[in-house]
Design a protein around this motif. Structure first.
Motif, mmCIF file in Angstrom:
data_model
loop_
_atom_site.group_PDB
_atom_site.id
_atom_site.type_symbol
_atom_site.label_atom_id
_atom_site.label_comp_id
_atom_site.label_asym_id
_atom_site.label_seq_id
_atom_site.Cartn_x
_atom_site.Cartn_y
_atom_site.Cartn_z
ATOM 1 N N ASN A 1 14.678 0.909 2.556
ATOM 2 C CA ASN A 1 14.292 1.934 3.528
ATOM 3 C C ASN A 1 13.162 1.484 4.451
ATOM 4 N N LEU A 2 12.152 0.797 3.893
ATOM 5 C CA LEU A 2 11.051 0.324 4.727
ATOM 6 C C LEU A 2 11.559 -0.640 5.795
ATOM 7 N N TYR A 3 12.460 -1.529 5.417
ATOM 8 C CA TYR A 3 12.997 -2.494 6.374
ATOM 9 C C TYR A 3 13.731 -1.767 7.504
ATOM 10 N N MET B 1 4.549 -4.587 12.345
ATOM 11 C CA MET B 1 5.394 -3.875 11.376
ATOM 12 C C MET B 1 6.470 -4.785 10.782
ATOM 13 N N ASP B 2 6.040 -5.985 10.398
ATOM 14 C CA ASP B 2 6.921 -6.922 9.703
ATOM 15 C C ASP B 2 6.894 -6.565 8.216
ATOM 16 N N PRO B 3 8.002 -6.042 7.666
ATOM 17 C CA PRO B 3 7.984 -5.564 6.280
ATOM 18 C C PRO B 3 8.058 -6.681 5.247
ATOM 19 N N LYS B 4 8.316 -7.909 5.688
ATOM 20 C CA LYS B 4 8.499 -9.020 4.747
ATOM 21 C C LYS B 4 7.262 -9.895 4.594
ATOM 22 N N ILE B 5 6.148 -9.517 5.186
ATOM 23 C CA ILE B 5 4.949 -10.353 5.095
ATOM 24 C C ILE B 5 4.538 -10.508 3.637
ATOM 25 N N GLY C 1 11.036 14.789 8.074
ATOM 26 C CA GLY C 1 12.025 15.297 7.141
ATOM 27 C C GLY C 1 12.132 14.540 5.834
ATOM 28 N N TRP C 2 11.132 13.676 5.536
ATOM 29 C CA TRP C 2 11.131 12.978 4.241
ATOM 30 C C TRP C 2 10.637 13.920 3.155
ATOM 31 N N CYS C 3 11.170 13.771 1.968
ATOM 32 C CA CYS C 3 10.731 14.601 0.835
ATOM 33 C C CYS C 3 9.335 14.166 0.394
ATOM 34 N N TRP C 4 8.475 15.112 0.186
ATOM 35 C CA TRP C 4 7.081 14.805 -0.133
ATOM 36 C C TRP C 4 6.918 14.138 -1.500
ATOM 37 N N ASP C 5 7.880 14.379 -2.420
ATOM 38 C CA ASP C 5 7.726 13.853 -3.770
ATOM 39 C C ASP C 5 8.471 12.536 -3.988
ATOM 40 N N ASP C 6 9.008 11.945 -2.923
ATOM 41 C CA ASP C 6 9.614 10.617 -3.037
ATOM 42 C C ASP C 6 8.537 9.539 -2.991
ATOM 43 N N ASP C 7 8.820 8.405 -3.592
ATOM 44 C CA ASP C 7 7.900 7.268 -3.536
ATOM 45 C C ASP C 7 8.203 6.465 -2.272
ATOM 46 N N ASN C 8 7.729 6.997 -1.142
ATOM 47 C CA ASN C 8 8.066 6.401 0.139
ATOM 48 C C ASN C 8 7.076 5.316 0.547
ATOM 49 N N ALA C 9 7.585 4.288 1.208
ATOM 50 C CA ALA C 9 6.727 3.257 1.777
ATOM 51 C C ALA C 9 5.969 3.834 2.968
ATOM 52 N N MET C 10 4.835 3.233 3.294
ATOM 53 C CA MET C 10 4.014 3.699 4.411
ATOM 54 C C MET C 10 4.421 2.965 5.689
ATOM 55 N N LEU C 11 4.565 3.718 6.761
ATOM 56 C CA LEU C 11 5.033 3.160 8.025
ATOM 57 C C LEU C 11 3.844 2.677 8.852
ATOM 58 N N SER C 12 3.266 1.584 8.406
ATOM 59 C CA SER C 12 2.098 1.014 9.062
ATOM 60 C C SER C 12 2.473 -0.255 9.818
ATOM 61 N N PRO C 13 1.832 -0.510 10.981
ATOM 62 C CA PRO C 13 2.066 -1.779 11.671
ATOM 63 C C PRO C 13 1.607 -2.976 10.844
ATOM 64 N N LEU C 14 0.690 -2.715 9.916
ATOM 65 C CA LEU C 14 0.175 -3.768 9.042
ATOM 66 C C LEU C 14 0.540 -3.451 7.597
ATOM 67 N N TYR D 1 1.960 -4.040 3.913
ATOM 68 C CA TYR D 1 2.027 -5.143 2.958
ATOM 69 C C TYR D 1 2.445 -4.569 1.611
ATOM 70 N N GLN D 2 3.602 -5.024 1.113
ATOM 71 C CA GLN D 2 4.152 -4.526 -0.150
ATOM 72 C C GLN D 2 4.207 -2.999 -0.170
ATOM 73 N N ARG D 3 4.713 -2.441 0.940
ATOM 74 C CA ARG D 3 4.993 -1.019 1.103
ATOM 75 C C ARG D 3 3.742 -0.158 1.309
ATOM 76 N N LYS D 4 2.557 -0.786 1.360
ATOM 77 C CA LYS D 4 1.317 -0.031 1.525
ATOM 78 C C LYS D 4 0.591 -0.455 2.800
ATOM 79 N N ASP D 5 -0.317 0.387 3.239
ATOM 80 C CA ASP D 5 -1.117 0.097 4.423
ATOM 81 C C ASP D 5 -2.396 -0.624 3.992
ATOM 82 N N ASN D 6 -2.213 -1.815 3.418
ATOM 83 C CA ASN D 6 -3.370 -2.493 2.836
ATOM 84 C C ASN D 6 -3.457 -3.973 3.205
ATOM 85 N N MET D 7 -2.839 -4.365 4.308
ATOM 86 C CA MET D 7 -2.812 -5.788 4.650
ATOM 87 C C MET D 7 -4.208 -6.339 4.923
#
Length: 414
Positions: free
Chosen positions: A256-258, A141-145, A184-197, A199-205
């Motif tokens: 927020n992701l960091y 879960m390194d957000p800076k990769i 408790g996050w709002c469903w309509d926010d553009d939230n980053a995905m909390l993935s261990p992998l 990459y650029q806020r998505k679970d797509n590493m």
């Protein structure tokens, strides 16, 4: 100011003046003047003068007729409360929650903690550079990769003598639970995905890694999937990232992701898989250590995005006090906080005032919520910390303007 406010301030002044044994002539002159203002009153010593100024600012704030505020100013040098107003009122902290996350992380993990992303393999490497086995990407879960980091990992495969993988590329996501969004996050926010992998806020590493491997001339004959890396797998490369490198953008830009990535590192200290519940448990232990374990509150996430977070100005100041008392925490925290009129989320606030370059504080903004909490140095050299929490505000700009006035007053001479 209205006459009623004059009377309140004058009554307060007379009480303070009497307590401090100011002369009857000084008090009388203040009462009979035709142009009564705070500036015309005989000068009070600090901190009484500060208290009068803060009363004046909050007394004039029309927004407080229709909204809530928790305010606490604490003198760290004298170890005493300077000013308090509804400091135990539970309010949504928004991104000032990141202060609690950063302090908890530095306390629990230490300033030298590192995020770790590992690349491992099983099987054998033949003389023709073929790996008969599998590659595992173990997420930390390194957000800076970055893509350059993925190229480093791909280069490690080549340097191990592998150009063909006769097997699978697996994602090991066992570092944390499967929840991709916070409680408790709002469903309509553009939230980053909390993935261990992540990459650029998505679970797509993993997908991007395949592209990078192709660019490096590495052929994957198998498919991709999810699987825990087995014991005995050999390490190809371990990518590390210092905690401080994540804390800086987390605090300066309020990323927020960091913040969530740091939060799950806190949870990881309780064992795999990391969960928000484990991170909260560490925060609760720390709050109890501060003597506020019985204070009514609710921790929900690490970033402050959750609408379930409820804390008080008293709790935020308690965390700031705890950090200040520990040099190994305070030195890092002070360095990564936004600086008024200089950088971060307050780079354009308080410019041209005594607070510029002095106030170091974390902002918090959600719909109807605006907060500001941090440190500053008073004119007498005392180090102060403060928490200002506004909720139910229709225009956050109005709340920010009042917060700025309060900070300028704290940093100004009598």
């Amino acid at each position: 100011m209205t006459k009623n406010i004059y009377r309140v301030l004058l009554s307060l002044y007379i009480f303070i003046a009497t307590t401090l044994s100011l002369t009857a002539q000084e008090v009388g002159n203040a009462i009979t003047t035709d142009t009564l203002t705070i500036d015309t009153l005989p000068r009070l010593p600090w901190p009484q003068s500060l208290q009068v100024r803060l009363d004046s600012i909050t007394g004039e704030a029309k927004m407080l007729q229709t909204s809530q505020m928790g305010l606490l100013v604490y003198d760290l040098t004298d170890d005493s409360v300077l000013y308090a107003r509804d400091e135990r009122q539970n309010l949504r902290p928004a991104s000032t929650m990141k202060l609690l996350t950063a302090i908890t992380a530095l306390d629990r993990l230490g300033r030298d903690y590192e995020f770790r992303t590992r690349l491992c393999y099983t099987g054998t490497i033949s003389s023709d550079s073929t790996l008969t086995g599998d590659i595992y990407m173990i997420g930390g879960m390194d957000p800076k990769i970055s893509k350059d980091d993925l190229r480093t990992l791909a280069s490690a495969i080549r340097e191990a003598g592998i150009d063909t993988i006769q097997g699978m590329l697996y994602a090991d996501r066992t570092m944390k639970d499967a929840d991709m969004y916070g409680e408790g996050w709002c469903w309509d926010d553009d939230n980053a995905m909390l993935s261990p992998l992540v990459y650029q806020r998505k679970d797509n590493m993993l997908r991007v890694m395949i592209d990078v491997m192709k660019e490096e001339g590495i052929v994957l004959l198998g498919q991709t999937g999810d699987k825990a890396c087995p014991k005995g797998a050999r390490t190809l490369y371990e990518l590390t990232r210092p905690l401080v490198d994540v804390l800086r953008p987390m605090m300066k830009q309020s990323n927020n992701l960091y913040a969530e990535s740091v939060y799950y590192q806190i949870g990881l200290s309780q064992g795999k898989p990391s969960t928000a519940k484990k991170a909260k448990a560490v925060e609760e232990v720390l709050l109890k250590k501060m003597g506020l374990g019985d204070a009514i509150h609710r921790f929900a996430d690490g970033s402050g995005l959750s609408l379930y977070n409820y804390v008080s100005a008293e709790i935020e100041v308690a965390f700031l006090r705890y950090a200040y008392a520990r040099k190994e925490i305070y030195d890092v925290l002070y360095d990564v906080l936004p600086i008024a009129a200089v950088d971060g989320t307050i780079d354009k606030r308080m410019a041209g005032t005594p607070a510029a370059g002095n106030v170091r504080a974390k902002t918090g903004t959600l719909s109807g919520v605006s907060s500001l909490s941090g440190y500053c140095t008073a004119p007498n050299g005392h180090v102060l910390c403060f928490a200002i929490m506004n909720q139910g505000v229709m225009r956050t700009a109005v709340a920010k303007a009042m917060q700025d006035k309060l900070c300028v007053a704290i940093c100004s001479e009598n």
